[in-house]
Scaffold this active site. Structure first.
Site, PDB file in Angstrom:
ATOM      1  N   ASN B 182       0.881  -1.165   0.000  1.00  0.00           N
ATOM      2  CA  ASN B 182       0.000   0.000   0.000  1.00  0.00           C
ATOM      3  C   ASN B 182       0.922   1.218   0.000  1.00  0.00           C
ATOM      4  O   ASN B 182       1.434   1.622   1.038  1.00  0.00           O
ATOM      5  CB  ASN B 182      -0.910   0.001   1.227  1.00  0.00           C
ATOM      6  CG  ASN B 182      -1.893  -1.157   1.219  1.00  0.00           C
ATOM      7  OD1 ASN B 182      -2.526  -1.442   0.201  1.00  0.00           O
ATOM      8  ND2 ASN B 182      -2.004  -1.847   2.339  1.00  0.00           N
ATOM      9  N   GLU B 266      -8.230  -3.785  -2.754  1.00  0.00           N
ATOM     10  CA  GLU B 266      -8.535  -3.080  -1.513  1.00  0.00           C
ATOM     11  C   GLU B 266      -8.348  -1.568  -1.655  1.00  0.00           C
ATOM     12  O   GLU B 266      -7.752  -0.911  -0.803  1.00  0.00           O
ATOM     13  CB  GLU B 266      -7.665  -3.619  -0.369  1.00  0.00           C
ATOM     14  CG  GLU B 266      -7.963  -5.092  -0.083  1.00  0.00           C
ATOM     15  CD  GLU B 266      -7.182  -5.666   1.102  1.00  0.00           C
ATOM     16  OE1 GLU B 266      -6.090  -5.164   1.383  1.00  0.00           O
ATOM     17  OE2 GLU B 266      -7.701  -6.601   1.724  1.00  0.00           O
ATOM     18  N   ARG B 299       0.690  -8.567  -7.721  1.00  0.00           N
ATOM     19  CA  ARG B 299      -0.052  -9.344  -6.715  1.00  0.00           C
ATOM     20  C   ARG B 299      -1.454  -9.702  -7.202  1.00  0.00           C
ATOM     21  O   ARG B 299      -2.141  -8.896  -7.835  1.00  0.00           O
ATOM     22  CB  ARG B 299      -0.125  -8.590  -5.392  1.00  0.00           C
ATOM     23  CG  ARG B 299       1.254  -8.444  -4.771  1.00  0.00           C
ATOM     24  CD  ARG B 299       1.215  -7.662  -3.484  1.00  0.00           C
ATOM     25  NE  ARG B 299       0.969  -8.480  -2.313  1.00  0.00           N
ATOM     26  CZ  ARG B 299      -0.052  -8.347  -1.489  1.00  0.00           C
ATOM     27  NH1 ARG B 299      -0.991  -7.458  -1.728  1.00  0.00           N
ATOM     28  NH2 ARG B 299      -0.172  -9.110  -0.433  1.00  0.00           N
ATOM     29  N   ASP B 345      -6.983 -15.231   2.985  1.00  0.00           N
ATOM     30  CA  ASP B 345      -5.955 -14.311   3.482  1.00  0.00           C
ATOM     31  C   ASP B 345      -5.194 -14.844   4.689  1.00  0.00           C
ATOM     32  O   ASP B 345      -5.439 -14.392   5.809  1.00  0.00           O
ATOM     33  CB  ASP B 345      -6.579 -12.962   3.827  1.00  0.00           C
ATOM     34  CG  ASP B 345      -5.529 -11.865   3.959  1.00  0.00           C
ATOM     35  OD1 ASP B 345      -4.362 -12.117   3.637  1.00  0.00           O
ATOM     36  OD2 ASP B 345      -5.880 -10.751   4.377  1.00  0.00           O
ATOM     37  N   GLU B 367       3.209 -16.617  -2.251  1.00  0.00           N
ATOM     38  CA  GLU B 367       3.361 -15.643  -1.167  1.00  0.00           C
ATOM     39  C   GLU B 367       2.902 -16.228   0.162  1.00  0.00           C
ATOM     40  O   GLU B 367       1.767 -16.657   0.318  1.00  0.00           O
ATOM     41  CB  GLU B 367       2.554 -14.370  -1.490  1.00  0.00           C
ATOM     42  CG  GLU B 367       2.665 -13.288  -0.413  1.00  0.00           C
ATOM     43  CD  GLU B 367       1.902 -11.999  -0.760  1.00  0.00           C
ATOM     44  OE1 GLU B 367       1.578 -11.776  -1.938  1.00  0.00           O
ATOM     45  OE2 GLU B 367       1.620 -11.221   0.175  1.00  0.00           O
ATOM     46  N   GLU B 373      -0.184 -11.845  11.150  1.00  0.00           N
ATOM     47  CA  GLU B 373      -1.385 -11.009  11.102  1.00  0.00           C
ATOM     48  C   GLU B 373      -2.593 -11.727  11.697  1.00  0.00           C
ATOM     49  O   GLU B 373      -3.338 -11.149  12.478  1.00  0.00           O
ATOM     50  CB  GLU B 373      -1.674 -10.588   9.655  1.00  0.00           C
ATOM     51  CG  GLU B 373      -2.958  -9.778   9.529  1.00  0.00           C
ATOM     52  CD  GLU B 373      -3.211  -9.263   8.118  1.00  0.00           C
ATOM     53  OE1 GLU B 373      -2.334  -9.428   7.249  1.00  0.00           O
ATOM     54  OE2 GLU B 373      -4.288  -8.689   7.889  1.00  0.00           O
ATOM     55  N   TRP B 521     -16.499  -7.360   3.607  1.00  0.00           N
ATOM     56  CA  TRP B 521     -15.204  -7.960   3.274  1.00  0.00           C
ATOM     57  C   TRP B 521     -15.276  -9.363   2.682  1.00  0.00           C
ATOM     58  O   TRP B 521     -14.240  -9.954   2.355  1.00  0.00           O
ATOM     59  CB  TRP B 521     -14.283  -7.943   4.500  1.00  0.00           C
ATOM     60  CG  TRP B 521     -13.917  -6.558   4.901  1.00  0.00           C
ATOM     61  CD1 TRP B 521     -14.518  -5.810   5.883  1.00  0.00           C
ATOM     62  CD2 TRP B 521     -12.917  -5.714   4.327  1.00  0.00           C
ATOM     63  NE1 TRP B 521     -13.933  -4.567   5.947  1.00  0.00           N
ATOM     64  CE2 TRP B 521     -12.953  -4.471   5.000  1.00  0.00           C
ATOM     65  CE3 TRP B 521     -11.982  -5.895   3.296  1.00  0.00           C
ATOM     66  CZ2 TRP B 521     -12.091  -3.421   4.688  1.00  0.00           C
ATOM     67  CZ3 TRP B 521     -11.141  -4.835   2.985  1.00  0.00           C
ATOM     68  CH2 TRP B 521     -11.196  -3.624   3.669  1.00  0.00           C
TER      69      TRP B 521
END
Lengths: 659, 659
Positions: B182, B266, B299, B345, B367, B373, B521
């Site tokens: 980001n 996103e 990505r 995710d 990845e 997280e 989401w």
């Protein structure tokens, strides 16, 4: 002014008037009358205290029972008199007269006596000086920033404060506190020389409109301001410091009203730290204020905000009563306990706090919330007056039948000296003061209702609409309809049957059904596959019901007699429970949530008919917000219905869309 | 250094060594060997590229198959040789040798050949320059702030970056991107002259350790940096701008690796804005990088993050495949699609992304996420290597039996040119780099595993423990036990059976069962009174199962054959469903959640036995965090069990406490 004059926008005034006496307030009366431009010259008008009447005039007014802040408006034939015992009464009478003029009501032969039902008619502002506070500069404010503070200081340009004082006086508000009850570092200094000169300027502005200034104080001030190592209320140095510090406040503001205190509540400091009671804490401040006639408003919003959700015995609803009842009679005469209307927190529906009427020997003031923390954030329309009306009329049976909240609030039930009503204000520096134009009606109505609780919600709505939008019949009909339906509508689409708190945590706007369910805040609904609600009965629950008087205890204790609208506050009820309405609980949930959205859609349809009939700004302001409200209502409807359908497995009888 | 040297803390080195050649990397090798203080002098050690060997020496090493970055360690009797084709291989070999020394393993007669299984062995940093970003200066970082940026600038003191480069080289990482995918305003300027001189300094530090620098770029840079009115990848001016701008990067950093891009994901800008495809977007950048051999990591984390929870047809799990499969074969040779291991995710358990192996004619890089997280934020212990092992070994059947993820990641299955593994780093400027001391093992293990995926999790854990805490058998036993049990334990007490995402929104730590249930989401669990899970079958669900190859399609499609641990990812299952384990689903939920807490209690008991056996700082660091983990595990246990008990109404067979 670039901002809205609200219900005082009428330019209709008097051609021929006489104001007797020379005080700051008579000056205000003259100013007000002189700024009118559309003058009614049919009559002469005399504004006077009783004292300033001639003997002949006195003999006419002798027979009227005019109390301290009351007034008479009487057409004697010679003139229309507005007579008060104090200049403040005359001021209120003048605003009453202007209201009648603006509403185009008949003055010939008029004779009316008005005495306020409540002595203390107050607003609390939760305004912060400290911009770093994450709530923004007005905690729970939805109408811009503070009109008192900006950039960590008191505002330099105080003209808007004067206009605000004018609005207050026009609806009879006589007391105001200007800073948040959560007193942060900077606001703690409002009682010190550093800021008192400017605070005194604000007090002077309010004084001209008959409004007394109060400040919220930080209980830990002896530590944070004076560098002492304690705030123990029984410590002699602490007592001496508060006496000295509050004496200093009176040096600057001789008619300072006193202090508002949130202590030992949601993390605020208080006497508990030192093993002392709330009475110890409040009385210490009261002693310091007593020589000047100052009051301590001590908030009763005390509960365990670190509750474990697993703990089914602790009941936040019980907390205020459990904390304060044992202290009844131990508070000094200039302490006033400030009690929220409900036992939880300004929900769309709650029973009355049992502390109201429970205590017989302690001054109490009833606390409402005008700002719509849980009622739609000035995005959703919610005219709250009908709710307050219900609350005022509630019979506690504290001294037998007829022991209404009304009489407890105004002190008459137990003959208390300092009594009345306070509310958290909903104004900010938005151009229209309240964000949502219709939220002005809550502010207006709050003042009018606590002055005279026998006014109906419809009467109050009518006054506000006519003063605000004029006299077009269609406007009155539509706006009144939206206002009067708005609270029931909001109740329909949000948490059902007083279970409360299915809101976004912290924000308190929008639906989040389990948002508080596993939290530390003590606000749970306990929904499972069988039913929903909080068992607060004596027999199987937390015993909260027994904080009331009979026959309310029996009424609430029994699931069959408990009023439908309070069902889930007092009982865990199965989804198949048959309500007094004849519907099952689950069907009631579905029906009300579908209806709530239809109601909002109807508001929009009705409002659209006002285009061209009211000013564009107000039309658009409400229209835009009604669309926000519709989105909010749909989200509530769909989440609540889906949640309970998934929990219960019981389908809607009418087969409507549930996800 | 005030901070931890991690697995490189051993001081054991060589008394007698010779490093041949003079390159930045041989300088590094000399530096590393010269800083050791406890010297082994039994042997002579020679570090050399094959090229720098004498003809006689060459004849010894000729028969070994050493690839670009590989090496041989061989005791010839005369000396122990570390020989690589490149100096980078020699560097890796040296770290291997030092590891053997620190582990006190035998070197006499040693002969081993090591070639990395994956060519690209990369870490992505999600580090922000902009402090105003609400995620703090490392997005999803739990170990302090960035080591690259501070106060909206690149760090002045770059010594820690050098120590970091050393850590990277020691585990074979050869590529790194230093800024968040980001890309905010400031970081967009990393590719401009304003910041390139300092970026080049970082590249130089990394270069000495064989690490190639990459940058994340903002797809909207032509607009935000150059003031153009478009970022359309087919616009000639846009193309020209990127060519010019990336050429400038190569002026400063001749071996710049290329760019990482999160586009149309996103809320990030991307080619969709201009009606272009991801191929259009990626190829445009690839053309600009091609002359210099640079790569574009594009990505594939693309999905609708504005989903309506009412919409049961849209399935976030399908999104990457649906977006990218149609583009297979249309990407230029220096484009590498970067694909998260799972379709959602980085949950504690997910199936493999069907895009891995689905595309046959496009470069892919797998990845992972080292930063925890969703796996406990470096508060809870969670050694992730066993999970990655499972993922690597998963057979996609893309080209028949044996088409494991391993072979897709390293490009061998389809003979792709640019391949490998990338992961989001878990390091920050905390003294121990990773917050939780045990989280170092994830960082270490990531490097070791992608170098050689045939290593077992136990072998990797053993290496890390011995290098970090020494050779005490009890220490090895206890730490290994905690590490190897930690992922299964974390899985037990969190969201059951791969249903995922029952976490605190945004934060992603701690339980919030309905936290994402009514959100935008796309991460729902659909629990109701009958059951829980997402129906992703072809027959009755979203059809996601058919993104796999047979026999996996059939395996997942059928609730009876679907592996227990993936049950709720693929099926909505009744609480009474009998798992392959023989338990009902609801009893499995209860059992695992009670067990998970007991596991953590056992971790604490075991860890307490280490007092005095390892350094106090590490002992206390882990002990404190295990107690945090215990509180977290209890909260998960109680909320999950209570939630499903309330939903299902089915009691625990063993009568344990549920609220």
């Amino acid at each position: 002014m670039a901002y809205d004059s609200c219900w005082l926008s009428s330019k209709v005034g008097l051609a021929n008037f006489e104001v007797r006496g020379e005080t700051p307030i008579t000056e205000t009366i003259n100013d007000e009358l002189n700024q009118k431009t559309e003058l009614v010259d049919a009559k002469k008008f005399i504004f006077s205290t009783f004292e300033n009447l001639s003997d002949a005039e006195k003999s006419i007014f002798d027979s009227f029972e005019i109390k301290d802040e009351g007034y008479v408006i009487k057409d004697t034939g010679v003139a229309v008199y507005v007579v008060g015992m104090q200049d403040k009464g005359v001021l209120y009478g003048m605003f009453h007269l202007l209201r009648l003029l603006a509403q185009k009501l008949e003055l010939v032969g008029i004779e009316l006596v008005e005495n306020p039902y409540n002595d203390i008619r107050m607003l609390n502002h939760w305004d912060n000086m400290d911009e770093k506070d994450h709530m923004g500069s007005v905690e729970r404010g939805y109408a811009g920033n503070s009109i008192f503070f900006e950039n960590c200081a008191i505002v330099k340009d105080k003209r808007r404060i004067k206009d605000y004082a004018r609005l207050l006086a026009s609806i009879g508000i006589n007391s105001v506190s200007i800073n948040n009850v959560n007193v942060h570092a900077l606001e703690s200094k409002l009682i010190t020389k550093e800021l008192l000169p400017e605070v005194a300027e604000i007090a002077e502005i309010f004084r001209k409109y008959g409004v007394t200034l109060f400040l919220s104080v930080n209980y830990a001030s002896p530590i944070t301001l004076a560098g002492m190592d304690t705030s123990d209320p029984l410590d002699e140095n602490v007592k001496a410091w508060w006496k000295k510090q509050l004496a200093e406040v009176y040096d600057f503001i001789p008619d300072f009203g006193g202090v508002v205190v949130k202590a030992d509540s949601e993390g605020r400091p208080g006497p508990f730290t030192y093993g002392r009671t709330h009475a110890d804490g409040a009385n210490m401040l009261a002693e310091a204020l007593a020589p000047y006639g100052g009051l301590v408003f001590w908030r009763c919003f005390v509960y365990n905000c670190q509750q474990d959700w697993r703990d089914r015995k602790t009941d936040r609803a019980r907390a205020a009563y459990d904390h304060f009842m044992p202290l009844d009679g131990t508070f000094l005469d200039n302490v006033v306990l400030q009690i929220k209307n409900g036992p939880i927190d300004f929900q769309v529906r709650e029973p009355l706090s049992p502390l109201l009427g429970g205590m017989t020997s302690t001054n109490q003031i009833l606390e409402f919330q005008v700002t719509q923390e849980y009622l739609g954030h000035s995005k959703d329309a919610c005219f709250i007056i009908p709710q307050w009306k219900e609350y005022f009329d509630f019979d506690t049976y504290a001294k037998g039948s007829g022991s209404t909240i009304n009489k407890i609030a105004n002190g008459s039930l137990y003959g208390r000296q300092h009594s009345g009503v306070v509310a958290v204000a909903n104004i900010g520096n938005d151009a229209n003061w309240t964000g949502h134009k219709l939220a002005q009606a809550n502010f207006y109505g709050y003042g009018r209702l606590i002055w005279n609780p026998s006014l109906t919600a419809e009467e109050i709505a009518t006054e506000w609409i006519q003063l605000t939008f004029g006299h077009e019949g269609k406007v009155l009909e539509i706006v009144k309809n939206v206002l009067l339906d708005s609270w029931p509508t909001y109740e329909k689409y949000t948490a059902p049957l007083s279970v409360g708190f299915m809101v976004q945590p912290h924000l308190h706007y929008g639906v989040n059904i389990d948002g508080y369910e596993y939290s530390k805040w003590g606000t749970y609904h306990f929904a499972d596959c069988n039913g929903v609600g909080v068992d607060r009965t004596k027999v199987t629950g937390t015993g909260y019901t027994h904080q009331y008087f009979e026959p309310n205890i029996a009424l609430y204790e029994n699931i069959e007699t408990c009023p439908d609208e309070l069902l889930l506050f007092f009982h865990f009820a199965p989804y198949t429970h048959i309500l007094q309405s004849g519907k099952t609980l689950i069907q009631h949930i579905y029906d009300t949530h579908f209806e709530g959205v239809i109601d909002v859609e109807n508001f929009i349809k009705k409002w659209d008919k006002l285009e061209g009939l009211i000013d564009v700004e107000s039309f658009t302001n409400v229209k835009d917000r009604l669309h926000l409200q519709l989105a909010n209502a749909k989200e509530w409807r769909d989440q609540i219905n889906t949640y309970f359908y998934r929990k219960s497995g019981i389908a809607d009888l009418h087969g409507r869309k549930i996800y």
